[in-house]
Write a protein that holds these residues in place. Structure first.
Motif, PDB file in Angstrom:
ATOM      1  N   LEU A   1      29.324  -6.837  16.874  1.00 55.76           N
ATOM      2  CA  LEU A   1      30.487  -6.811  17.767  1.00 55.76           C
ATOM      3  C   LEU A   1      30.615  -8.140  18.514  1.00 55.76           C
ATOM      4  O   LEU A   1      30.324  -8.251  19.699  1.00 55.76           O
ATOM      5  CB  LEU A   1      30.375  -5.647  18.764  1.00 55.76           C
ATOM      6  N   PRO A   2      31.063  -9.183  17.818  1.00 55.59           N
ATOM      7  CA  PRO A   2      31.029 -10.544  18.365  1.00 55.59           C
ATOM      8  C   PRO A   2      31.818 -10.752  19.654  1.00 55.59           C
ATOM      9  O   PRO A   2      31.578 -11.713  20.377  1.00 55.59           O
ATOM     10  CB  PRO A   2      31.605 -11.393  17.226  1.00 55.59           C
ATOM     11  N   ASP A   3      32.753  -9.846  19.959  1.00 48.20           N
ATOM     12  CA  ASP A   3      33.534  -9.982  21.194  1.00 48.20           C
ATOM     13  C   ASP A   3      32.999  -9.110  22.319  1.00 48.20           C
ATOM     14  O   ASP A   3      33.608  -9.033  23.393  1.00 48.20           O
ATOM     15  CB  ASP A   3      35.006  -9.636  20.919  1.00 48.20           C
ATOM     16  N   ASN A   4      31.859  -8.457  22.087  1.00 43.49           N
ATOM     17  CA  ASN A   4      31.275  -7.592  23.115  1.00 43.49           C
ATOM     18  C   ASN A   4      29.791  -7.925  23.224  1.00 43.49           C
ATOM     19  O   ASN A   4      28.991  -7.530  22.379  1.00 43.49           O
ATOM     20  CB  ASN A   4      31.466  -6.116  22.745  1.00 43.49           C
ATOM     21  N   LYS A   5      29.415  -8.666  24.262  1.00 48.83           N
ATOM     22  CA  LYS A   5      28.048  -9.178  24.346  1.00 48.83           C
ATOM     23  C   LYS A   5      27.019  -8.119  24.723  1.00 48.83           C
ATOM     24  O   LYS A   5      25.812  -8.385  24.652  1.00 48.83           O
ATOM     25  CB  LYS A   5      27.985 -10.325  25.345  1.00 48.83           C
ATOM     26  N   ASN A   6      27.446  -6.937  25.117  1.00 49.52           N
ATOM     27  CA  ASN A   6      26.499  -5.926  25.586  1.00 49.52           C
ATOM     28  C   ASN A   6      26.312  -4.764  24.626  1.00 49.52           C
ATOM     29  O   ASN A   6      25.494  -3.888  24.886  1.00 49.52           O
ATOM     30  CB  ASN A   6      26.944  -5.373  26.945  1.00 49.52           C
ATOM     31  N   ARG A   7      27.049  -4.743  23.519  1.00 46.46           N
ATOM     32  CA  ARG A   7      26.979  -3.580  22.634  1.00 46.46           C
ATOM     33  C   ARG A   7      26.881  -3.999  21.167  1.00 46.46           C
ATOM     34  O   ARG A   7      27.408  -5.033  20.774  1.00 46.46           O
ATOM     35  CB  ARG A   7      28.202  -2.663  22.835  1.00 46.46           C
ATOM     36  N   ILE A   8      26.209  -3.183  20.378  1.00 47.19           N
ATOM     37  CA  ILE A   8      26.126  -3.352  18.932  1.00 47.19           C
ATOM     38  C   ILE A   8      26.305  -1.988  18.273  1.00 47.19           C
ATOM     39  O   ILE A   8      26.258  -0.944  18.948  1.00 47.19           O
ATOM     40  CB  ILE A   8      24.766  -3.943  18.488  1.00 47.19           C
ATOM     41  N   ILE A   9      26.499  -1.997  16.963  1.00 46.42           N
ATOM     42  CA  ILE A   9      26.536  -0.756  16.192  1.00 46.42           C
ATOM     43  C   ILE A   9      25.357  -0.763  15.229  1.00 46.42           C
ATOM     44  O   ILE A   9      25.124  -1.754  14.530  1.00 46.42           O
ATOM     45  CB  ILE A   9      27.858  -0.616  15.414  1.00 46.42           C
ATOM     46  N   PHE A  10      24.582   0.337  15.236  1.00 45.52           N
ATOM     47  CA  PHE A  10      23.484   0.467  14.283  1.00 45.52           C
ATOM     48  C   PHE A  10      23.612   1.795  13.548  1.00 45.52           C
ATOM     49  O   PHE A  10      24.372   2.684  13.936  1.00 45.52           O
ATOM     50  CB  PHE A  10      22.119   0.346  14.980  1.00 45.52           C
ATOM     51  N   SER A  11      22.865   1.918  12.450  1.00 40.60           N
ATOM     52  CA  SER A  11      22.895   3.159  11.676  1.00 40.60           C
ATOM     53  C   SER A  11      21.483   3.501  11.223  1.00 40.60           C
ATOM     54  O   SER A  11      20.573   2.672  11.275  1.00 40.60           O
ATOM     55  CB  SER A  11      23.793   3.000  10.449  1.00 40.60           C
ATOM     56  N   TYR A  12      21.316   4.733  10.786  1.00 37.85           N
ATOM     57  CA  TYR A  12      20.046   5.130  10.169  1.00 37.85           C
ATOM     58  C   TYR A  12      20.305   6.303   9.233  1.00 37.85           C
ATOM     59  O   TYR A  12      21.352   6.965   9.299  1.00 37.85           O
ATOM     60  CB  TYR A  12      18.992   5.471  11.221  1.00 37.85           C
TER      61      TYR A  12
END
Length: 652
Positions: free
Chosen positions: A146-157
């Motif tokens: 999420l290059p425009d959101n420095k505090n969040r990412i998306i992960f999966s499992y």
């Protein structure tokens, strides 16, 4: 579209050039080859102020991250260590936060097929506050930074552990958004079998999904481009099809136009437009008559041009070629190729948000992998994966083609030692077997060439990247393992003998995984051309191997695997015919080809009184990233000793 110029096999004089006249190179100490990558994963921060790299500072040490000011690479770095976990890779998440994937050995023995001794976690480090956070979801994989959101990412499992009877290719993933500051995770989407493999755009919106229709036996693709509120099916393909269909991205100006790599009824994979509104293929963007398109080159600035495709990638002899769509990206690439020493495969592997600073990676036959920083107009070498290996002491790699005994043309890579032919020669078949191999820099081939051996790496039938016919020829008429696939390897060596490049009395075979299987098969061939065989992590019992996953196979994958292993020669059944010395090597915790293969084969060798040696790599799995310094030194010492002293009557 580009006109394809076919080239004949390289002539002997051109093949060797000045190297044929060179004096024999003194081999490097085996310790040099046994080192894991000293430096890797070099990336610049989004604001261009810091450079981070993964470093293994001692031969038996673990990886650490070092972070330097971009304008002072000689200064004291900030170091990040994750003991007792091991850093596998890292990626910048923002100007000050680095994400990491970690692993830790949690058991001494595997728990079954494809269930190894490591567990994996995601973590992050704030380099300004010098604080690390580990996130508790085992087996998590990064999906989107999420290059425009420095505090969040998306992960999966993958939920449900590894006991599922469904192949990984069908299994749905679960997706979360992760708050890097608090560690809190928010469920975004829980995949289902009929729609479970999802991709997100730079804003974090899901736009593509793939699932499986059990009733019809079809793979199905869905999109949320034409209507962001609901999924719409746009393509399906029978599980029995061997054709490729991979969505590479979308047209940034017309998002309903996708770019896909696909056969679309042709032997070779090309890059096509696909209109999701009509559900039909559009314009052919690029296809070749000699090799498959292998993918796309994305824009080098992932912060501002996350979803933009810059070019089409395909293998060209022993390099990666790019047919560029983006002229600015092409111009940057050409400039870098002109200034990087020993330039071979050069790419920008990270770039600042404003585009002015970047890290560059080069790899090739005379460069095991080097990283450079371009910052404020100055190009600086950051380091090398293997800094002890000098360019002038490494070997050239040449691309050749030869004719197998049934007339099929087999491409191959030839790694050429210093000195004059004919050389002692080793055929090094790749594992898989249904994979695509491109030899840019191969440590095993370079190691053997450094010790005086000519190394042949054939792209035998079944190898991917050379079209459907070459791939399916390994199994459509019954498994060809031990038959035509084996002929391809032998015919390559006989071709080298015929050309005066290889000594017919000094030939050997060495392989790992399927390559190890091929070495065992070679040892039992009645028309024997080899003086010895070295089999690493080898499948010795076809039925035992395929039974590990027989229940999970469906469609094309089932035909590929079952035809390969059910109808091919099983080495354990041919031990009585073994007629050359053998060196067997196996990792004690191999999850892909469990140790039972080596144990069962050795019992048969003992029963028939055959000559062999056995080396067990304690704590090593099937894969190269589980081979530590001691493993690799033991591997290389055992190989060189065996080749010199035990390979045939007088050694190789």
């Amino acid at each position: 579209m580009m006109q394809i110029i076919r080239r004949s096999v390289v002539a002997l004089a051109l093949l060797f050039g000045a190297q044929a006249l060179a004096k024999t190179v003194e081999p490097y100490p085996l310790d040099y080859w046994a080192l894991r990558d000293v430096i890797s994963n070099v990336e610049i921060s989004p604001d261009g102020k810091h450079v981070a790299l993964l470093k293994i500072p001692t031969k038996d040490g673990g990886p650490i991250i070092e972070v330097y000011p971009a304008n002072d690479l000689e200064g004291e770095p900030y170091r990040i260590n994750s003991n007792p976990m091991e850093i596998q890779r890292f990626f910048w998440l923002s100007n000050d936060v680095i994400g990491m994937r970690l692993r830790q050995k949690v058991r001494d023995r595997i728990e079954g097929f494809n269930q190894g001794v490591y567990e994996y976690l995601l973590a992050s480090v704030d380099i300004k506050r010098k604080k690390m956070k580990k996130y508790d979801q085992l087996g998590a994989d990064m999906e989107n930074i999420l290059p425009d959101n420095k505090n969040r990412i998306i992960f999966s499992y993958l939920p449900g552990g590894d006991d599922s009877k469904i192949s990984d290719a069908f299994r749905p993933r679960t997706y979360y958004e992760l708050d890097l500051k608090t560690g809190a995770k928010t469920l975004l989407l829980r995949g289902k079998l009929d729609m479970g493999q999802v991709e997100f755009d730079r804003e974090g919106d899901p736009w593509l999904a793939r699932g499986f229709d059990v009733a019809k036996g079809d793979f199905v693709w869905y999109q949320r481009i034409t209507d962001r509120d609901k999924w719409a099916e746009f393509y399906r393909q029978s599980e029995d099809s061997f054709e490729e269909f991979t969505v590479e991205g979308f047209d940034n100006d017309k998002r309903h136009i996708l770019f896909v790599t696909a056969n679309n009824g042709h032997d070779k994979v090309g890059l096509w437009e696909f209109n999701v509104k009509s559900g039909k293929f559009g314009e052919l963007i690029y296809r070749r008559s000699d090799v498959d398109v292998s993918g796309v080159r994305r824009h080098s600035n992932r912060w501002k041009e996350t979803d933009r495709i810059a070019g089409v990638i395909y293998p060209e002899r022993n390099n990666v070629a790019v047919e560029y769509i983006d002229e600015l990206e092409m111009a940057s690439q050409r400039q870098l190729e002109g200034v990087i020493p020993n330039a071979h495969y050069v790419r920008i592997n990270s770039r600042s948000r404003n585009g002015s600073s970047m890290t560059i990676y080069n790899v090739g036959p005379r460069d095991p992998g080097s990283y450079y920083l371009l910052h404020k107009g100055k190009l600086t070498k950051v380091g090398s994966r293997q800094p002890l290996l000098e360019a002038e002491k490494l070997a050239d790699v040449r691309y050749i083609k030869y004719k197998a005994r049934d007339g099929r043309m087999i491409p191959a890579y030839l790694t050429i030692p210093a000195g004059k032919p004919p050389f002692p020669a080793i055929v090094l078949p790749h594992g898989g077997p249904f994979v695509s191999e491109l030899v840019l820099y191969d440590e095993w081939a370079q190691f053997l060439a450094n010790n005086g051996y000519l190394v042949l790496q054939p792209q035998y039938r079944g190898s991917r990247g050379l079209g459907l016919d070459h791939y399916t020829s390994a199994f459509v008429d019954g498994g060809q393992g031990g038959y035509k696939m084996q002929d391809d390897k032998d015919d390559g060596m006989l071709y080298l003998v015929d050309q005066g490049l290889a000594d017919p009395d000094r030939l050997a075979i060495f392989g790992w995984s399927y390559g190890g299987y091929a070495a065992l098969v070679a040892a039992s061939r009645k028309e024997q051309i080899y003086q010895c065989a070295i089999a690493g992590a080898a499948v010795s019992d076809n039925q035992m191997q395929v039974n590990y996953y027989r229940a999970r196979l469906r469609g094309a994958g089932k035909e590929e695997q079952l035809a390969m292993w059910d109808d091919s020669i099983s080495p354990v059944e041919r031990v009585e015919d073994v007629n050359i010395p053998l060196l067997l090597i196996h990792g004690s915790v191999d999850q892909r080809v469990p140790l039972a293969h080596a144990e069962k084969y050795r019992k048969e060798l003992d029963r028939y009184g055959k000559s062999y040696k056995y080396v067990e790599l304690e704590g090593a799995d099937h894969f190269s990233n589980t081979l530590f310094f001691d493993h690799q030194k033991q591997l290389y010492e055992s190989m060189i000793s065996y080749l010199h002293e035990d390979c045939g009557p007088q050694g190789l």
